[in-house]
Design an enzyme around this catalytic site. Structure first.
Site, PDB file in Angstrom:
ATOM      1  N   ARG A   1      10.138  18.879   9.754  1.00 42.64           N
ATOM      2  CA  ARG A   1       9.712  18.020  10.845  1.00 42.64           C
ATOM      3  C   ARG A   1       8.188  17.884  10.938  1.00 42.64           C
ATOM      4  O   ARG A   1       7.683  16.771  11.114  1.00 42.64           O
ATOM      5  CB  ARG A   1      10.308  18.433  12.178  1.00 42.64           C
ATOM      6  CG  ARG A   1      10.335  19.908  12.424  1.00 42.64           C
ATOM      7  CD  ARG A   1      11.044  20.207  13.718  1.00 42.64           C
ATOM      8  NE  ARG A   1      12.481  20.020  13.629  1.00 42.64           N
ATOM      9  CZ  ARG A   1      13.241  19.574  14.604  1.00 42.64           C
ATOM     10  NH1 ARG A   1      12.712  19.256  15.758  1.00 42.64           N
ATOM     11  NH2 ARG A   1      14.535  19.471  14.440  1.00 42.64           N
TER      12      ARG A   1
ATOM     13  N   ARG B   1      -0.225  24.284   6.023  1.00 38.02           N
ATOM     14  CA  ARG B   1       0.636  25.281   6.671  1.00 38.02           C
ATOM     15  C   ARG B   1       0.758  26.461   5.734  1.00 38.02           C
ATOM     16  O   ARG B   1       0.975  26.298   4.533  1.00 38.02           O
ATOM     17  CB  ARG B   1       2.013  24.711   6.974  1.00 38.02           C
ATOM     18  CG  ARG B   1       3.008  25.812   7.358  1.00 38.02           C
ATOM     19  CD  ARG B   1       4.298  25.279   7.868  1.00 38.02           C
ATOM     20  NE  ARG B   1       4.140  24.739   9.213  1.00 38.02           N
ATOM     21  CZ  ARG B   1       5.180  24.413   9.983  1.00 38.02           C
ATOM     22  NH1 ARG B   1       6.402  24.566   9.550  1.00 38.02           N
ATOM     23  NH2 ARG B   1       4.991  23.939  11.192  1.00 38.02           N
TER      24      ARG B   1
END
Lengths: 286, 312
Positions: free
Chosen positions: B63, B113
């Site tokens: 997501r 990330r």
């Protein structure tokens, strides 16, 4: 357990009630199952009709119902050793009106179903009040936390893996932290299993002479000190079961002085045996 | 969209910790314009044509990566997804070398990330390109906090003075940490609810209220922000079982009724229905969980736009 129809006079005894500072000649008046009055004399002058049962306690002590916070009722699973019925009958015989039973049953009291079973059985067959102590870890294996919250809701008053320590310090930390949600005490069986491994008595010249494997006092002292540090870290409430070492007592005394939430109990069966060394399940220590 | 000519102070967004109240408000105001763009038939503007954005994800993510990718595409940038399994990292290339290579390929903005806290900060120091933290370890996830604040603003038109409860695994949640910084900077009253194993008392600002009981903590709350229970976490044992977690900390309709009437329910996803939240709550009119997803694109467009604009 309370007999609402009981009218009773206990007189001529030695009444002890620490909560009221009473320790001397005294008498009790019981009406409708409740203590109505405590007299600080022999009580021969108490007026009562024939509905009152009278007990002469001459030469006897009269005590409040005692609480034993560490018993093993063995049911379910080990009924050949003890049952809730026989265990509570023995308790009442000894003056105990409330007992807290340890979770090392079969299955282990590590979930609300077992807790409910014990409490239901105790209500039906017990001779005194029974409070359950749930296991800290599933199956007392020291690997995963048991459902302490659900067991608390089912009636458990404290948690312990009694008979076994929670060797994993991280898990013990979590148990002490988690128990705070429910305001319950964690009771520790303080023993470093690696240090005590295979031992059956206190380690010393006697163990050598008898040819038996000894347990050093440090097995208990180290475990107690670890648990105290974790109680200080987490703010959880800690109780040390069956303390048998002077080092352990010193550590607990110091922790209490520092304001850490810790309580303890001695090994009651060894109190009359001080300074001697016997081989029992919890070896005498120095 | 930033007509006032206001700018962010730094070339990177690695954490909410480093943003001022003015900067957060600038981002939220900028996002309003982009949300309007997303409501049009043609959801694309040419604003950042010619810029290159790289998604550098060392942790699985669907997501967040998709949201960033879409945000970048809506701004007409060129987007490259660089996932770790397909990269030279498996051949032993160092993190910094990988990032330098990506920069040499012409990236203007690198979105990263990583499972280790601090990696975006490290790369921000080494790269001339802008770095956006898309989640680092248990530290921060700043764009999630920005989209959450944006979603709250949409309903309440303010954040100052709102009572907001964050529920669950605070200890491991970068979402929770960024939200705590963000909401407090904006003047909300933040409280935390969960078991003490997941809310390390000594480590949290003493003026943030901590509740171990949902029944107590949810009283008079305007916004309930649920966190995901991370069941894949290796280091387990923070609570006994998911059954017990649900019994004491699951968000049910009964518990939600203790909050202010119409209180807003948020969740960063993905949800564990029946563990931290029941379906009746997740699918209720009070839930803004899907709005959060939509707003995520607008908030990320705002961040991309402001960081690009910064260097002209």
């Amino acid at each position: 357990m309370m007999r609402k129809d009981l009218n009773l006079i206990i007189r001529n005894g030695h009444v002890i009630d620490p909560s009221q500072g009473i320790d001397g000649k005294g008498a009790l008046l019981v009406e409708g199952g409740k203590i109505k009055e405590v007299f600080q004399d022999s009580g021969f002058g108490i007026q009562a009709d024939s509905t009152y049962e009278i007990i002469d306690a001459g030469g006897l002590y009269v005590l409040p119902g005692l609480v034993d916070m560490h018993v093993h009722l063995r049911e379910p699973g080990y009924e050949y050793k003890e049952t809730i019925k026989t265990g509570t009958m023995a308790a009442v015989r000894g003056g105990f009106t409330s007992v807290c039973c340890m979770p090392n049953t079969k299955p282990v009291n590590d979930n609300e179903t077992v807790t409910e079973f014990i409490l239901r059985k105790a209500y039906a067959e017990g001779a005194c009040y029974v409070y359950t102590i749930g296991a800290i870890t599933k199956g007392q294996k020291g690997e995963e936390l048991a459902e302490m919250g659900m067991m608390r809701e089912a009636g458990c008053v404290a948690f312990s893996d009694d008979g076994l320590p929670v060797m994993n310090s991280l898990l013990m930390r979590r148990a002490l932290e988690y128990s705070k949600v429910f305001g319950v005490t964690i009771i520790s069986h303080a023993e470093d299993l690696n240090l005590s491994s295979g031992g059956v008595m206190n380690e010393g010249p006697l163990s050598l002479r008898l040819g038996l494997r000894g347990i050093p006092v440090e097995a208990e002292v180290i475990a107690i000190k670890r648990d105290i540090e974790l109680a200080a870290l987490t703010g959880g409430r800690l109780h040390i079961a069956h303390v048998s070492t002077a080092g352990g007592v010193r550590a607990i005394r110091e922790a209490k002085r520092d304001g850490i939430e810790v309580t303890a109990e001695p090994v009651r069966i060894t109190l009359p045996l001080q300074r001697k060394q016997y081989v029992i399940t919890i070896p005498m220590q120095r | 969209m930033s007509e006032t000519g206001q700018q962010l102070r730094n070339k990177d967004i690695v954490g909410i910790k480093d943003l001022s109240c003015d900067e957060i408000e600038l981002i939220l105001n900028t996002a309003v314009g982009f949300r309007d763009v997303l409501r049009r038939d043609i959801k694309k503007v040419p604003t950042l044509r010619g810029k290159t954005v790289v998604n550098l994800f060392f942790e699985p993510s669907t997501r967040t990566r998709t949201s960033f990718e879409l945000a970048a595409k809506r701004l007409s940038t060129d987007v490259i997804n660089f996932s770790v399994s397909a990269s030279s990292m498996v051949k032993g290339e160092s993190l910094i070398d990988t990032a330098m290579t990506i920069q040499a390929l012409g990236a203007d903005i690198v979105i990263i990330r990583h499972s280790s806290s601090g990696v975006p900060h490290l790369l921000a120091r080494h790269l001339n390109a802008s770095v956006i933290n898309a989640g680092d370890g248990i530290n921060e996830h700043p764009t999630q906090a920005l989209l959450d604040a944006f979603t709250i603003m949409e309903k309440y038109s303010r954040i100052k003075g709102l009572k907001i409860a964050i529920v669950g695994d605070i200890l491991h949640s970068r979402v929770a940490k960024s939200n705590i910084y963000c909401l407090r900077t904006l003047g909300a009253e933040v409280r935390l609810i969960g078991p003490p194993t997941l809310i390390p008392e000594g480590l949290i600002d003493p003026d943030i209220e901590i509740f171990h009981s949902m029944e107590e903590g949810l009283r008079d709350i305007d916004v309930v922000m649920m966190l995901r229970i991370q069941m894949e976490r290796q280091d387990r044992g923070f609570f006994p079982t998911t059954d017990e977690y649900f019994r004491f900390w699951g968000l049910t309709l009964e518990r939600l009724s203790l909050a202010r009437p119409g209180a807003m329910v948020m969740h960063p996803g993905p949800m564990n229905r029946g563990i931290e939240i029941v379906s009746a709550v997740a699918d209720s009119p009070q839930s803004v969980i899907l709005e959060q997803v939509t707003n995520g694109i607008a908030a990320r467009m705002a961040v991309l736009y402001l960081l690009s604009g910064r260097r002209g």
